[in-house]
Design a protein around this motif. Structure first.
Motif, PDB file in Angstrom:
ATOM      1  N   GLU A 159     -40.323 -23.093 -23.324  1.00 46.44           N
ATOM      2  CA  GLU A 159     -38.946 -22.665 -23.801  1.00 46.44           C
ATOM      3  C   GLU A 159     -38.805 -21.499 -24.689  1.00 46.44           C
ATOM      4  O   GLU A 159     -39.480 -21.414 -25.759  1.00 46.44           O
ATOM      5  CB  GLU A 159     -37.733 -23.799 -24.233  1.00 46.44           C
ATOM      6  CG  GLU A 159     -36.422 -23.230 -24.515  1.00 46.44           C
ATOM      7  CD  GLU A 159     -35.508 -24.518 -24.711  1.00 46.44           C
ATOM      8  OE1 GLU A 159     -34.564 -24.091 -25.366  1.00 46.44           O
ATOM      9  OE2 GLU A 159     -35.984 -25.630 -24.605  1.00 46.44           O
ATOM     10  N   ALA A 160     -38.185 -20.553 -24.148  1.00 43.72           N
ATOM     11  CA  ALA A 160     -38.113 -19.159 -25.023  1.00 43.72           C
ATOM     12  C   ALA A 160     -39.395 -18.258 -25.059  1.00 43.72           C
ATOM     13  O   ALA A 160     -39.089 -17.174 -25.396  1.00 43.72           O
ATOM     14  CB  ALA A 160     -37.674 -19.482 -26.491  1.00 43.72           C
ATOM     15  N   ASP A 161     -40.316 -18.746 -24.585  1.00 43.80           N
ATOM     16  CA  ASP A 161     -41.614 -17.881 -24.510  1.00 43.80           C
ATOM     17  C   ASP A 161     -41.354 -16.716 -23.664  1.00 43.80           C
ATOM     18  O   ASP A 161     -41.498 -15.662 -24.214  1.00 43.80           O
ATOM     19  CB  ASP A 161     -42.735 -18.416 -23.787  1.00 43.80           C
ATOM     20  CG  ASP A 161     -43.458 -19.534 -24.603  1.00 43.80           C
ATOM     21  OD1 ASP A 161     -42.935 -19.587 -25.964  1.00 43.80           O
ATOM     22  OD2 ASP A 161     -44.070 -20.529 -24.353  1.00 43.80           O
ATOM     23  N   PRO A 162     -40.595 -16.642 -22.196  1.00 49.22           N
ATOM     24  CA  PRO A 162     -40.355 -15.363 -21.735  1.00 49.22           C
ATOM     25  C   PRO A 162     -39.459 -14.309 -22.549  1.00 49.22           C
ATOM     26  O   PRO A 162     -39.546 -13.199 -22.056  1.00 49.22           O
ATOM     27  CB  PRO A 162     -39.830 -15.916 -20.201  1.00 49.22           C
ATOM     28  CG  PRO A 162     -40.013 -17.187 -20.346  1.00 49.22           C
ATOM     29  CD  PRO A 162     -40.052 -17.588 -21.794  1.00 49.22           C
ATOM     30  N   HIS A 163     -38.623 -14.877 -23.269  1.00 45.86           N
ATOM     31  CA  HIS A 163     -37.581 -14.135 -24.200  1.00 45.86           C
ATOM     32  C   HIS A 163     -38.277 -13.131 -25.050  1.00 45.86           C
ATOM     33  O   HIS A 163     -37.584 -12.152 -25.289  1.00 45.86           O
ATOM     34  CB  HIS A 163     -36.456 -14.933 -24.281  1.00 45.86           C
ATOM     35  CG  HIS A 163     -35.687 -15.551 -23.187  1.00 45.86           C
ATOM     36  ND1 HIS A 163     -35.738 -16.863 -23.236  1.00 45.86           N
ATOM     37  CD2 HIS A 163     -35.241 -15.062 -22.120  1.00 45.86           C
ATOM     38  CE1 HIS A 163     -35.154 -17.430 -22.184  1.00 45.86           C
ATOM     39  NE2 HIS A 163     -34.713 -16.233 -21.185  1.00 45.86           N
ATOM     40  N   LEU A 229     -37.480 -15.771 -12.411  1.00 50.74           N
ATOM     41  CA  LEU A 229     -36.568 -14.525 -12.837  1.00 50.74           C
ATOM     42  C   LEU A 229     -36.850 -14.116 -14.558  1.00 50.74           C
ATOM     43  O   LEU A 229     -36.814 -13.084 -14.552  1.00 50.74           O
ATOM     44  CB  LEU A 229     -35.426 -15.266 -12.870  1.00 50.74           C
ATOM     45  CG  LEU A 229     -34.183 -14.142 -12.992  1.00 50.74           C
ATOM     46  CD1 LEU A 229     -34.094 -12.921 -11.771  1.00 50.74           C
ATOM     47  CD2 LEU A 229     -32.835 -14.809 -13.270  1.00 50.74           C
ATOM     48  N   MET A 230     -37.188 -15.238 -15.329  1.00 50.47           N
ATOM     49  CA  MET A 230     -37.448 -14.958 -16.505  1.00 50.47           C
ATOM     50  C   MET A 230     -38.702 -14.039 -16.871  1.00 50.47           C
ATOM     51  O   MET A 230     -38.666 -13.143 -17.653  1.00 50.47           O
ATOM     52  CB  MET A 230     -37.543 -16.109 -17.621  1.00 50.47           C
ATOM     53  CG  MET A 230     -36.093 -17.025 -17.642  1.00 50.47           C
ATOM     54  SD  MET A 230     -36.295 -18.554 -18.333  1.00 50.47           S
ATOM     55  CE  MET A 230     -36.192 -19.667 -17.202  1.00 50.47           C
ATOM     56  N   SER A 231     -39.910 -14.413 -15.992  1.00 47.36           N
ATOM     57  CA  SER A 231     -41.197 -13.860 -16.161  1.00 47.36           C
ATOM     58  C   SER A 231     -40.936 -12.435 -15.505  1.00 47.36           C
ATOM     59  O   SER A 231     -41.638 -11.330 -16.174  1.00 47.36           O
ATOM     60  CB  SER A 231     -41.992 -14.501 -15.174  1.00 47.36           C
ATOM     61  OG  SER A 231     -42.395 -15.736 -15.916  1.00 47.36           O
ATOM     62  N   LEU A 232     -40.288 -12.243 -14.379  1.00 47.22           N
ATOM     63  CA  LEU A 232     -39.997 -10.929 -13.796  1.00 47.22           C
ATOM     64  C   LEU A 232     -39.276 -10.098 -14.826  1.00 47.22           C
ATOM     65  O   LEU A 232     -39.708  -8.876 -15.109  1.00 47.22           O
ATOM     66  CB  LEU A 232     -38.938 -11.130 -12.601  1.00 47.22           C
ATOM     67  CG  LEU A 232     -38.707 -10.036 -12.116  1.00 47.22           C
ATOM     68  CD1 LEU A 232     -39.577  -9.046 -11.376  1.00 47.22           C
ATOM     69  CD2 LEU A 232     -37.582 -10.343 -10.906  1.00 47.22           C
ATOM     70  N   PHE A 233     -38.144 -10.420 -15.380  1.00 40.51           N
ATOM     71  CA  PHE A 233     -37.438  -9.639 -16.336  1.00 40.51           C
ATOM     72  C   PHE A 233     -38.297  -9.442 -17.640  1.00 40.51           C
ATOM     73  O   PHE A 233     -38.310  -8.494 -18.118  1.00 40.51           O
ATOM     74  CB  PHE A 233     -36.098 -10.408 -16.835  1.00 40.51           C
ATOM     75  CG  PHE A 233     -35.124 -10.107 -15.766  1.00 40.51           C
ATOM     76  CD1 PHE A 233     -35.116  -9.384 -14.674  1.00 40.51           C
ATOM     77  CD2 PHE A 233     -33.810 -11.115 -15.716  1.00 40.51           C
ATOM     78  CE1 PHE A 233     -34.152  -9.569 -13.556  1.00 40.51           C
ATOM     79  CE2 PHE A 233     -33.057 -10.998 -14.879  1.00 40.51           C
ATOM     80  CZ  PHE A 233     -33.082 -10.342 -13.704  1.00 40.51           C
ATOM     81  N   GLY A 234     -39.056 -10.509 -18.011  1.00 45.23           N
ATOM     82  CA  GLY A 234     -39.648 -10.456 -19.608  1.00 45.23           C
ATOM     83  C   GLY A 234     -40.898  -9.324 -19.301  1.00 45.23           C
ATOM     84  O   GLY A 234     -41.176  -8.771 -20.315  1.00 45.23           O
ATOM     85  N   LEU A 235     -41.299  -9.148 -18.344  1.00 48.03           N
ATOM     86  CA  LEU A 235     -42.869  -8.613 -18.084  1.00 48.03           C
ATOM     87  C   LEU A 235     -42.523  -7.024 -17.767  1.00 48.03           C
ATOM     88  O   LEU A 235     -43.749  -6.382 -17.808  1.00 48.03           O
ATOM     89  CB  LEU A 235     -43.526  -9.011 -16.983  1.00 48.03           C
ATOM     90  CG  LEU A 235     -44.446 -10.542 -17.570  1.00 48.03           C
ATOM     91  CD1 LEU A 235     -45.125 -11.121 -16.413  1.00 48.03           C
ATOM     92  CD2 LEU A 235     -45.599 -10.106 -18.658  1.00 48.03           C
ATOM     93  N   HIS A 236     -41.460  -6.673 -17.440  1.00 55.11           N
ATOM     94  CA  HIS A 236     -40.913  -5.277 -17.187  1.00 55.11           C
ATOM     95  C   HIS A 236     -40.139  -4.640 -18.360  1.00 55.11           C
ATOM     96  O   HIS A 236     -38.848  -5.068 -18.370  1.00 55.11           O
ATOM     97  CB  HIS A 236     -40.461  -4.985 -16.011  1.00 55.11           C
ATOM     98  CG  HIS A 236     -41.455  -5.723 -14.875  1.00 55.11           C
ATOM     99  ND1 HIS A 236     -42.105  -4.688 -14.020  1.00 55.11           N
ATOM    100  CD2 HIS A 236     -41.551  -6.862 -14.103  1.00 55.11           C
ATOM    101  CE1 HIS A 236     -42.998  -5.195 -13.315  1.00 55.11           C
ATOM    102  NE2 HIS A 236     -42.838  -6.542 -13.096  1.00 55.11           N
TER     103      HIS A 236
END
Length: 351
Positions: A159-163, A229-236
């Motif tokens: 939790e919260a890691d991708p953000h 979705l979180m990983s997609l948004f977070g990595l770009h």
């Protein structure tokens, strides 16, 4: 000083934080990813298989999840260097393009402004009959709470890691507010209060195995899509506005949903830790909602007003995928089926 390889400290740490097991593929593309990660070689697949892959389907969503996981904890037996393998990244880019196109094309009336995206979320619906948390609060059974927790564990155990990835992409007011919220998510300096740890305690109360990634093989595509979705948004970096919109959407909707889930845990006597995870989120996320809307979004758009459409898109995409997941789970339960790809068994209890 870093202890030498093979020392008791290193061994104990690896036992305490095991890497997840790499699962088998669910189609040509995810199978190619699995084989590549296991062998150390490049992924081998027909190029048309990517173009034909259903953007919402098991094959594409599992492939994306497997390609994102090296940026988190990786997989048991997979070299850490594969995180930046150019062939894997090239495949990931193609799959992301399919996923993003579907996310942008699916809604027929996608919001264009922050107000339009968030206004419906700030009012409690009169009719909650379609709400998954409402069903669990009023009619859910313990086996359904266990399934729900097993599914959500793929995110809540990180939790919260991708953000966190958005923090270096923000400035000033938005950055300060985001860091303050994340500080709470990571226990405010107390490891036993890290939200991922609290969810592991919830899983133990429910007789589930809290090992990170344990239920990946059980998770269907609609659940994988919410995590991807979180990983997609977070990595770009180009999608930083969308990640802020996603995060704000989660915080705005979390408090009322957590209140209902806390009541569900209490009614089903799931355990003190199971109930505590959600009661913790009722108060914390009510505060976070105000901070993220007024300070994170407000600060970001004060600095970069052209990102408003991206923030709205991030919110809309989150609602879209959560609704798809909710329908999948309710349809299965309403027909007396497990919402998982394979039902839970006693062997799924902690080891």
């Amino acid at each position: 000083m870093t202890p030498p390889t093979g020392s008791p400290t290193v061994t104990a740490d690896r036992r305490a934080h095991p890497r997840p097991r790499l699962v088998d593929g669910r189609g040509e593309v995810s199978g190619a990813v699995t084989r590549a990660l296991r062998s150390g070689g490049p992924p081998r697949y027909a190029p048309e298989s990517v173009l034909k892959a259903d953007p919402w389907g098991e094959d594409l969503q599992l492939a994306l999840y497997l390609l994102y996981e090296p940026h988190y904890r990786g997989f048991d037996g997979v070299d850490d260097a594969r995180e930046w393998d150019p062939e894997l990244l090239r495949l990931r880019q193609a799959l992301e393009a399919r996923f993003l196109h579907a996310l942008r094309s699916e809604p027929s009336d996608a919001p264009r402004s922050v107000e339009e995206a968030f206004a419906p979320l700030l009012v409690e619906p009169v009719d909650l009959s379609g709400s998954l948390s409402h069903h669990l609060e009023t009619d859910g059974e313990l086996w359904q709470l266990r399934e729900y927790a097993a599914l959500r564990s793929l995110y809540h155990l990180k939790e919260a890691d991708p953000h966190v990835w958005v923090i270096p992409r923000l400035t000033g007011r938005a950055k300060a507010a985001m860091v303050a919220i994340e500080y709470d998510e990571f226990g405010a300096g107390r490891p036993e209060r890290i939200h991922a740890r609290l969810f592991a305690d919830l899983m133990a109360d429910l007789g589930l195995d809290p090992t990170y990634g344990r239920y990946l093989d059980h998770a269907p595509a609609p659940l994988l899509a919410t995590v991807n979705l979180m990983s997609l948004f977070g990595l770009h970096r180009a999608l930083r506005g969308a990640l802020v919109g996603h995060f704000a959407c989660v915080e705005v909707t979390s408090s009322p949903g957590s209140r209902r889930l806390a009541k569900a845990m209490r009614r089903c006597r799931a355990g003190a830790a199971a109930e505590h995870f959600y009661t913790e989120h009722v108060e914390a996320d009510a505060v976070h909602e105000q901070v993220v809307r007024h300070e994170v979004i407000g600060g970001l758009l004060a600095d970069e007003p052209d990102l408003e459409g991206d923030v709205a898109f991030g919110c809309a995409a989150t609602v879209l995928l959560e609704n798809r997941l909710g329908r999948h789970i309710r349809d299965a339960w309403d027909h007396g089926r497990s919402a998982l790809r394979a039902p839970l068994h006693p062997a799924d209890a902690p080891r």
